[in-house]
Design an enzyme around this catalytic site. Structure first.
Site, PDB file in Angstrom:
ATOM      1  N   HIS A 157      64.676  60.073  55.572  1.00  0.00           N
ATOM      2  CA  HIS A 157      65.101  58.678  55.356  1.00  0.00           C
ATOM      3  C   HIS A 157      63.950  57.787  54.884  1.00  0.00           C
ATOM      4  O   HIS A 157      62.875  57.785  55.495  1.00  0.00           O
ATOM      5  CB  HIS A 157      65.608  58.041  56.663  1.00  0.00           C
ATOM      6  CG  HIS A 157      66.408  58.939  57.528  1.00  0.00           C
ATOM      7  ND1 HIS A 157      67.735  59.199  57.317  1.00  0.00           N
ATOM      8  CD2 HIS A 157      66.053  59.661  58.633  1.00  0.00           C
ATOM      9  CE1 HIS A 157      68.181  60.016  58.257  1.00  0.00           C
ATOM     10  NE2 HIS A 157      67.167  60.330  59.055  1.00  0.00           N
TER      11      HIS A 157
ATOM     12  N   GLY B 282      41.546  87.808  53.731  1.00  0.00           N
ATOM     13  CA  GLY B 282      40.767  86.687  54.269  1.00  0.00           C
ATOM     14  C   GLY B 282      41.574  85.804  55.214  1.00  0.00           C
ATOM     15  O   GLY B 282      42.804  85.810  55.211  1.00  0.00           O
TER      16      GLY B 282
ATOM     17  N   THR C 157      33.602  90.550  50.685  1.00  0.00           N
ATOM     18  CA  THR C 157      34.435  91.047  49.596  1.00  0.00           C
ATOM     19  C   THR C 157      34.088  92.492  49.212  1.00  0.00           C
ATOM     20  O   THR C 157      34.985  93.259  48.847  1.00  0.00           O
ATOM     21  CB  THR C 157      34.309  90.112  48.384  1.00  0.00           C
ATOM     22  OG1 THR C 157      32.930  89.753  48.227  1.00  0.00           O
ATOM     23  CG2 THR C 157      35.116  88.841  48.572  1.00  0.00           C
TER      24      THR C 157
HETATM   25  P1  TTP Z   1      37.190  83.694  50.394  1.00  0.00           P
HETATM   26  O1  TTP Z   1      38.027  82.650  49.727  1.00  0.00           O
HETATM   27  O2  TTP Z   1      35.736  83.555  50.326  1.00  0.00           O
HETATM   28  O3  TTP Z   1      37.623  83.844  51.908  1.00  0.00           O
HETATM   29  P2  TTP Z   1      38.964  83.462  52.608  1.00  0.00           P
HETATM   30  O4  TTP Z   1      40.144  83.726  51.754  1.00  0.00           O
HETATM   31  O5  TTP Z   1      38.985  84.103  53.942  1.00  0.00           O
HETATM   32  O6  TTP Z   1      38.887  81.882  52.785  1.00  0.00           O
HETATM   33  P3  TTP Z   1      37.921  80.972  53.700  1.00  0.00           P
HETATM   34  O7  TTP Z   1      36.559  81.044  53.098  1.00  0.00           O
HETATM   35  O8  TTP Z   1      38.561  79.631  53.546  1.00  0.00           O
HETATM   36  O9  TTP Z   1      37.990  81.451  55.115  1.00  0.00           O
HETATM   37  O10 TTP Z   1      37.545  85.142  49.854  1.00  0.00           O
HETATM   38  C1  TTP Z   1      37.766  85.461  48.514  1.00  0.00           C
HETATM   39  C2  TTP Z   1      38.870  86.492  48.437  1.00  0.00           C
HETATM   40  O11 TTP Z   1      38.482  87.693  49.088  1.00  0.00           O
HETATM   41  C3  TTP Z   1      40.128  86.048  49.112  1.00  0.00           C
HETATM   42  O12 TTP Z   1      41.193  86.525  48.320  1.00  0.00           O
HETATM   43  C4  TTP Z   1      40.109  86.749  50.441  1.00  0.00           C
HETATM   44  C5  TTP Z   1      39.333  87.999  50.170  1.00  0.00           C
HETATM   45  N1  TTP Z   1      38.505  88.483  51.263  1.00  0.00           N
HETATM   46  C6  TTP Z   1      38.819  89.694  51.869  1.00  0.00           C
HETATM   47  O13 TTP Z   1      39.818  90.328  51.532  1.00  0.00           O
HETATM   48  N2  TTP Z   1      38.007  90.157  52.864  1.00  0.00           N
HETATM   49  C7  TTP Z   1      36.895  89.490  53.264  1.00  0.00           C
HETATM   50  O14 TTP Z   1      36.185  89.991  54.156  1.00  0.00           O
HETATM   51  C8  TTP Z   1      36.585  88.228  52.628  1.00  0.00           C
HETATM   52  C9  TTP Z   1      35.376  87.457  53.047  1.00  0.00           C
HETATM   53  C10 TTP Z   1      37.411  87.785  51.638  1.00  0.00           C
END
Ligand code: TTP
Length: 393
Positions: free
Chosen positions: A308, A9, A84
């Site tokens: 400081h 992400g 995800t």
């Molecule tokens: P999020 O926390 O929803 O996404 P993010 O980490 O990019 O943060 P933000 O919303 O602030 O931009 O994601 C949940 C977890 O999943 C996190 O560990 C990142 C991961 N993820 C991916 O690997 N690929 C993806 O396409 C998304 C959306 C998330």
């Protein structure tokens, strides 16, 4: 069991801290955030880690290499962050049995994650007072019957805590349609698993989803709170180190310094003379905290300086930040309201009565700068001498 750790992400809610460092690699005590997730997974019984990487992938790759914590490591690349489920699909070729899926920015206690792994197929659940802002599990006894996002009328008080163990067959159920927000969601995969198998909701004792800067502070409060006193560095003269304080080899603490743990002073850090550091505080590698500085409940990332007569409380300072002499940080509002912070352009409540500031990498304050509670300084931002900063910059 294989554990897929999602670490691709962009961490947009954590900006500016994630402009150069991917969120999973931000420091939490003595290691990156995602290393805590990985350690807990291994302690819970994972025997292989598959990291899904994308944004600033090299930082994750070079930290973990091809073995970590005694287990083999591999990487799958998610080219575009399309959700995800899409991230897990990127790891499909690596999967050869039941598998765990963990967010690389979530922390759990190891016993709970062990219980989750033992109950497979399973999903982690965390009991919350107000479930309306979470994905909420509906259950029949311990068995999950469904999941509903941000319900106005929640079926239970069990929030989806973002950790799953799926059966091997779920490998073929990852190509879910795009959701309303345009992502392929792991919760839709969970919906399919719930239809096909009996999925157990396993209540976790401790869970922290690290998405926003104050949650990085909370992650540090958690993990610094687990420190055991160790003084490997140089502690000079009458420096007074109280409680769970770790001074790593290569760090120097000068006379007149008082440190109240939990505090971690990393290799290359130089503290004092005559500074007051209160926990939970992380002084990253090669940081400098000088004469007359009080630092409380603060994360100072590698290479930063508060040299400081300054006060910095409840704040997160990125890498190579420099606070000029006399810089003062406010961390409390007189109206008693929680401090608000800008997250993706909106002012949102941190839910904390005390919160100071966030400074992006390379930010520099001039002498006698005063920073209001909840200010975000972007990477490389500067202030002018004597300035009172009441808006983000
Ligand atoms: P999020 O926390 O929803 O996404 P993010 O980490 O990019 O943060 P933000 O919303 O602030 O931009 O994601 C949940 C977890 O999943 C996190 O560990 C990142 C991961 N993820 C991916 O690997 N690929 C993806 O396409 C998304 C959306 C998330």
């Amino acid at each position: 069991m294989q554990a897929v750790v999602l670490a691709a992400g962009e961490g947009t809610r954590m900006r500016p801290l994630t402009e150069q460092t991917p969120k999973p690699m931000l420091p939490v005590a003595d290691r990156p955030l995602v290393a805590h997730t990985a350690d807990t997974a291994i302690e819970a019984g994972a025997d292989e880690l598959i990291f899904v990487v994308g944004y600033e992938a090299d930082a994750v790759r070079s930290y973990f290499g091809d073995r970590y914590g005694g287990v083999p490591v591999s990487f799958a690349v998610q080219e575009r962050q399309q959700g995800t489920a899409d991230a897990v699909a990127a790891a499909r070729e690596h999967l050869d049995g039941p598998f765990a899926v963990l967010n690389g920015d979530n922390l759990y206690d190891a016993a709970s994650l062990g219980a989750l792994f033992d109950a497979a197929p399973s999903v982690a659940a965390y009991r919350v007072a107000d479930p309306t802002s979470y994905g909420v599990l509906s259950t029949d006894g311990d068995t999950v019957t469904g999941i509903v996002e941000k319900p106005s009328d929640p079926p239970t008080d069990l929030a989806n805590a973002g950790a799953y163990v799926f059966p091997a067959a779920a490998r073929d159920w990852l190509d879910v349609p795009l959701s309303d927000r345009g992502e392929r969601e792991i919760t839709d995969v969970l919906g399919r698993v719930v239809e096909e198998a009996s999925v157990t909701a396993v209540e976790v004792d401790r869970w922290l989803d690290v998405g926003r800067p104050w949650e990085l502070l909370e992650a540090n409060e958690w993990k610094l709170g687990e420190l055991e006193r160790r003084l490997d560095g140089e502690v000079r003269g009458d420096a007074d180190l109280r409680g769970e304080v770790v001074v790593e080899e290569g760090a120097v603490v000068e006379p007149g310094v008082v440190v109240e743990g939990p505090a971690l002073i990393r290799s290359g850090a130089h503290v004092g003379p005559n500074a007051y550091v209160r926990g939970a505080t992380l002084l990253g590698e090669d940081t400098h905290v000088g004469h007359g500085v009080e630092l409380k409940n603060t994360v100072l990332m590698a290479g930063s300086n508060v040299p400081h007569v300054s006060y910095v409380g409840d704040s997160v300072l990125g890498r190579d930040v420099n606070f000029g002499a006399g810089t003062q940080v406010a961390n409390l509002r007189h109206d008693g309201e929680s401090v608000r912070l800008t997250v993706k352009g909106d002012r949102v409540s941190t839910g904390r009565r005390k919160f100071g500031v966030v400074a992006g990498d390379g930010a520099k304050t001039a002498i006698n700068t005063s920073l209001n509670a909840g200010i975000v300084l972007s990477s490389g931002a500067t202030t002018t001498p004597g300035e009172s900063v009441t808006r983000d910059r």
